[in-house]
Design a protein around this motif. Structure first.
Motif, PDB file in Angstrom:
ATOM      1  N   THR B   6       0.860  -1.187   0.000  1.00 16.73           N
ATOM      2  CA  THR B   6       0.000   0.000   0.000  1.00 16.73           C
ATOM      3  C   THR B   6       0.900   1.241   0.000  1.00 16.73           C
ATOM      4  O   THR B   6       2.107   1.146   0.276  1.00 16.73           O
ATOM      5  CB  THR B   6      -0.878   0.073   1.262  1.00 16.73           C
ATOM      6  N   ASN B   8       0.921   3.483   2.192  1.00 13.29           N
ATOM      7  CA  ASN B   8       1.423   3.632   3.556  1.00 13.29           C
ATOM      8  C   ASN B   8       2.603   2.708   3.828  1.00 13.29           C
ATOM      9  O   ASN B   8       3.608   3.103   4.422  1.00 13.29           O
ATOM     10  CB  ASN B   8       0.306   3.356   4.570  1.00 13.29           C
ATOM     11  N   GLN B  31      -3.131   7.485   8.384  1.00 18.59           N
ATOM     12  CA  GLN B  31      -1.685   7.282   8.430  1.00 18.59           C
ATOM     13  C   GLN B  31      -1.317   6.005   9.171  1.00 18.59           C
ATOM     14  O   GLN B  31      -0.229   5.473   9.004  1.00 18.59           O
ATOM     15  CB  GLN B  31      -1.035   8.510   9.111  1.00 18.59           C
ATOM     16  N   ILE B  34       1.169   3.210   8.402  1.00 19.25           N
ATOM     17  CA  ILE B  34       2.600   3.530   8.245  1.00 19.25           C
ATOM     18  C   ILE B  34       3.332   3.177   9.531  1.00 19.25           C
ATOM     19  O   ILE B  34       4.353   2.477   9.522  1.00 19.25           O
ATOM     20  CB  ILE B  34       2.833   5.031   7.938  1.00 19.25           C
ATOM     21  N   SER B  79      -1.222  13.009   9.669  1.00 23.07           N
ATOM     22  CA  SER B  79      -2.361  13.305   8.811  1.00 23.07           C
ATOM     23  C   SER B  79      -3.194  14.397   9.484  1.00 23.07           C
ATOM     24  O   SER B  79      -3.273  14.445  10.709  1.00 23.07           O
ATOM     25  CB  SER B  79      -3.188  12.017   8.695  1.00 23.07           C
ATOM     26  N   VAL B 105      -0.328  11.978   5.177  1.00 22.25           N
ATOM     27  CA  VAL B 105      -1.389  11.405   4.364  1.00 22.25           C
ATOM     28  C   VAL B 105      -2.516  12.427   4.327  1.00 22.25           C
ATOM     29  O   VAL B 105      -3.169  12.683   5.332  1.00 22.25           O
ATOM     30  CB  VAL B 105      -1.867  10.059   4.937  1.00 22.25           C
ATOM     31  N   THR B 117      -9.667  12.109   1.659  1.00 22.32           N
ATOM     32  CA  THR B 117      -8.544  12.935   1.238  1.00 22.32           C
ATOM     33  C   THR B 117      -8.951  14.347   0.824  1.00 22.32           C
ATOM     34  O   THR B 117     -10.008  14.556   0.234  1.00 22.32           O
ATOM     35  CB  THR B 117      -7.775  12.250   0.083  1.00 22.32           C
ATOM     36  N   ASN B 138       2.480   4.625  -5.391  1.00 23.46           N
ATOM     37  CA  ASN B 138       3.148   4.042  -4.221  1.00 23.46           C
ATOM     38  C   ASN B 138       4.661   3.962  -4.428  1.00 23.46           C
ATOM     39  O   ASN B 138       5.440   4.176  -3.494  1.00 23.46           O
ATOM     40  CB  ASN B 138       2.579   2.660  -3.933  1.00 23.46           C
ATOM     41  N   ALA B 165      -5.050  10.249   0.988  1.00 19.81           N
ATOM     42  CA  ALA B 165      -5.727   9.256   1.825  1.00 19.81           C
ATOM     43  C   ALA B 165      -6.439   8.238   0.952  1.00 19.81           C
ATOM     44  O   ALA B 165      -7.110   8.595  -0.015  1.00 19.81           O
ATOM     45  CB  ALA B 165      -6.736   9.935   2.738  1.00 19.81           C
ATOM     46  N   SER B 169      -2.886   5.659   0.189  1.00 19.48           N
ATOM     47  CA  SER B 169      -2.487   5.106   1.496  1.00 19.48           C
ATOM     48  C   SER B 169      -2.929   3.662   1.681  1.00 19.48           C
ATOM     49  O   SER B 169      -2.214   2.870   2.289  1.00 19.48           O
ATOM     50  CB  SER B 169      -3.028   5.968   2.634  1.00 19.48           C
ATOM     51  N   HIS B 170      -4.109   3.309   1.164  1.00 12.98           N
ATOM     52  CA  HIS B 170      -4.639   1.974   1.401  1.00 12.98           C
ATOM     53  C   HIS B 170      -4.832   1.176   0.108  1.00 12.98           C
ATOM     54  O   HIS B 170      -5.560   0.196   0.085  1.00 12.98           O
ATOM     55  CB  HIS B 170      -5.956   2.061   2.161  1.00 12.98           C
TER      56      HIS B 170
END
Ligand SMILES: Cc1ncc(C[n+]2csc(CCOP(=O)(O)OP(=O)(O)O)c2C)c(N)n1
Ligand SMILES: [Mg+2]
Lengths: 303, 386
Positions: B6, B8, B31, B34, B79, B105, B117, B138, B165, B169-170
């Motif tokens: 991901t 993160n 976040q 992470i 974040s 993030v 986001t 990423n 976000a 991030s995911h």
């Protein structure tokens, strides 16, 4: 000591249902049960100040709210000061007879909001501060807090890095501020919870109620065992129920039958990695803490 | 090594490649993964770092500052609300000339709570003296963490790299991960020129009077200017060594384009697809991605945009009372070029609080900018409900 009743006082408040279905807590959430019981006791002349925590979500997404009292959501670190300032605002505009309740998790209380909490206690702001303690940052996915007990797994204390620090003793810290009322309670003893909220309501100034709140996903426990876990926490003396008035007058709410700490640990996957030695270390620490608590009670009596 | 990560996790692995020595961090959605990944990397011995599990973001940044002052390479991530809570210390790190690296993030600010986001969190910290990168993939996140250390430690300024976000991030992508040894060839161990040292004692941060405060600030500005070249070179060197680079800004199908969409973050990816589609339909549209916002690559932006007909800036942020922030930045950059070369600049507010910026949304902007004769200075809000 009188044996603690479970549901006598609960029945007295059972009529009022101020928290409603439609909330979005997980099944078995101790914090949801705690709120239901607390609001029953507090009544409708209550305002809730809620910082970032699971309860910021549980109450429901905009434009809904599961609680039919005013709810003000505030920044994570500011539950106590926002509540204290709501009280100032109510006083300034001549509004009386309202319970101003800060309702925060352990992260918001023990960690990020700790400075403000201490300041509000020192000023003796006229609020009821409730910490529902599920012993980690559950909203964000189970990270350690300074309320996480020694030995527990969390997502920031993984594998062999399981938590090696002990849990802060919130009630003792708050008692040291000499606030008028500080008490511990939990959802397995509805009567105890109801009586403590009633007592808090009868007192002016900074009142703090610390509620042990099982969290099935966070504790890696079965949903059906939440009440059992809370009861075992008390019976094993991991979480003693007591109150402290004016920082000095200690009253034990219940002298539990001693249950081995192992029974409590066994209900929860977050302790599963611990070996025999580590488990007996926890038992020993719990016994020592209990002895200290008994000493403090006797010091108070001796004075 | 290649792994499916991901955004993160890519940020965490970037810090691992760079061998961050102290991590000081606090969880916040989105976040959290992470620092969970970093906790795992530390626990399983893949990253030899101290992890200070602080009690707030204020302390997270203060922790980076302390450790960096002691001479260690540091990393943190946050974040929205957390970044806002750090604000005082962001100035502290920058004016203290500490090359901290942080991932933010992007997440919308509360109230009401939103975990989705938008760029208002990071852009509210634009003026704190940090370098700002906006990432699109990423792989770019991981690579930018490594590049960030290189740049930060050369100019002695902190770097914030930003990822969207959830969209990054995911979301999983295949990511190349250099080994720590390979990375060390690009990024040697941190050697601060000045730090807390009993053998060479200095006092940091004492009172500065009117006679020298301005000079401290001026030196930051000089370092920021220098950072443009340093960042460019860091990217070139990175490309040479690892075969990947991103530029400080990236033109996409701009060669002959009359109309330019200016984007940042993951909106750039969507815009690429939209531009391809529009090109096929015969529109003279291209895209400019802004990767580095501070220092602002004035010259490059001017070169690329001058002579175009119209520029549409997509802002996933709003400076209430002013308009979109990237729009302001681009207008500012384009003011000082000859009038006949100066394009009209149109501002669009999109995707606040995580609302989807779809190809259709971007196409509607491309249509508007081609049709509407006058950019009246007002921002156009895309997809507003009644
Ligand atoms: C300044 C700031 N930092 C971090 C967060 C992210 N955050 C929201 S809730 C939470 C954890 C709350 O933990 P706790 O107080 O124990 O309540 P619980 O979620 O366990 O009910 C965190 C870290 C935030 N909202 N604001
Ligand atoms: Mg908690």
């Amino acid at each position: 000591m009188e044996a603690l009743s479970y549901l006598k006082h609960f029945k007295e408040v059972a009529e009022h249902e101020i928290m409603h279905s439609g909330h979005v807590a997980c099944p078995g959430c101790g914090a949801a049960i705690a709120m239901r019981l607390a609001l029953k006791t507090l009544g409708r002349d209550t305002m809730l100040i809620i910082p970032a925590c699971c309860w910021a979500v549980i109450d429901g997404p905009f434009p809904y709210s599961a609680c039919s009292v005013p709810v003000y959501q505030t920044a994570f670190e500011t539950a106590s000061i926002t509540a204290g300032a709501v009280r100032a605002g109510l006083d300034a505009t001549g509004k009386k007879g309202i319970n101003v309740v800060a309702w925060a998790g352990d992260g918001g209380t023990f960690d990020i909001g700790f400075g403000q909490l201490s300041a509000c206690a020192e000023r003796n702001d006229n609020i009821i501060y409730v910490c529902y303690d599920n012993e980690a940052y559950m909203n964000t996915g189970i990270q350690r807090s300074s309320a996480t007990p020694w030995g527990a797994w969390t997502s920031t204390t993984p594998g062999s890095d399981y938590k090696k620090e002990r849990k802060k003793n919130l009630l003792e810290i708050m008692a040291a501020h000499r606030i008028p009322y500080a008490a511990s309670t939990t959802v397995a003893y509805p009567d105890d919870l109801v009586l403590k909220f009633r007592k808090a309501m009868s007192i002016e100034g900074f009142r703090l109620i610390h509620i042990f709140s099982p969290c099935p996903p966070g504790h890696k426990a079965l949903e059906k065992n939440s009440i059992l876990e809370a009861r075992y926490a008390v019976e094993s003396r991991v979480f003693p129920l007591y109150e402290v008035e004016d920082g000095t007058k200690y009253t034990l709410s219940m002298d539990p039958p001693t249950r081995p700490v192992a029974d409590y640990l066994d209900l929860q996957g977050r302790f599963r990695h611990l070996n025999k030695k580590e488990r007996s270390f926890i038992q020993q620490a719990v016994d020592e803490e209990w002895t200290r608590l008994m000493h403090r009670m006797r010091i108070d009596e001796a004075l | 090594m290649q792994k499916v990560l991901t955004g993160n996790e890519a940020a965490a692995w970037g810090a691992m490649c760079a061998q961050a020595q102290v991590i000081s961090a606090y969880p916040i959605t989105p976040q959290t993964t992470i620092i969970e990944e970093l906790a795992n990397l530390v626990a399983n011995g893949m990253l030899d770092a101290r992890f200070i599990k602080v009690e707030s973001e204020h302390s997270a940044m203060a922790g980076c500052i302390g450790a960096q002052a002691a001479g260690a390479r540091t990393f943190t991530a946050t974040s929205s609300q957390g970044l806002a809570l750090m604000h005082e210390l962001l100035h502290w790190a920058a004016l203290g000339r500490l090359p901290v690296v942080m991932a933010d993030v992007n997440r919308a600010m509360a109230p009401g709570w939103s975990i989705w986001t938008d760029q208002n969190d990071s852009l509210a910290q634009r003026d704190t003296g940090w370098l700002h990168y906006y990432c699109e993939s990423n792989q770019e996140v991981l690579d930018t963490v490594i590049q960030s250390y290189k740049v930060a430690e050369t100019v002695d300024l902190p770097v914030m790299l930003v990822l969207d976000a959830f969209f990054l991030s995911h979301t999983y992508e295949a990511v190349h991960i250099p080994s720590q040894d390979e990375t060390a060839k690009y990024l040697p161990p941190y050697k601060p020129s000045i730090y807390l040292d009993v053998k060479d004692p200095h006092a940091f941060g004492g009172i500065v009077q009117q006679d020298v405060y301005m000079e401290f600030r001026y030196k930051m500005q000089v370092a920021m200017n220098e950072a443009l070249e340093v960042a460019e070179k860091a990217d070139d060197d990175f490309r040479e060594m690892f075969g990947r680079g991103y530029g400080l800004i990236e033109p996409y199908r701009l060669d002959d384009a009359d109309y330019v969409l200016v984007t940042s973050g993951t909106v750039a990816s969507t815009a690429r697809v939209t531009v391809d589609d529009l090109r096929e339909k015969g529109h003279s549209v291209g895209m400019l991605k802004i990767r580095m916002l501070r220092p602002f690559p004035f010259e490059k932006v001017r070169q690329i945009l001058s002579g175009r007909k119209r520029v549409a800036v997509l802002d996933r942020n709003i400076c209430v009372g002013m308009g979109g922030i990237f729009t302001q930045e681009i207008r500012n950059a384009m003011y000082h070029i000859p009038e006949d070369k100066r394009p009209s600049i149109y501002g669009y507010i999109v995707g606040l609080g995580g609302r989807d910026v779809s190809p259709e949304v971007i196409a509607s902007i491309a249509e508007d900018v081609q049709k509407r004769a006058v950019a009246d200075g007002e921002q156009v809000w895309i997809g507003l409900k009644e």
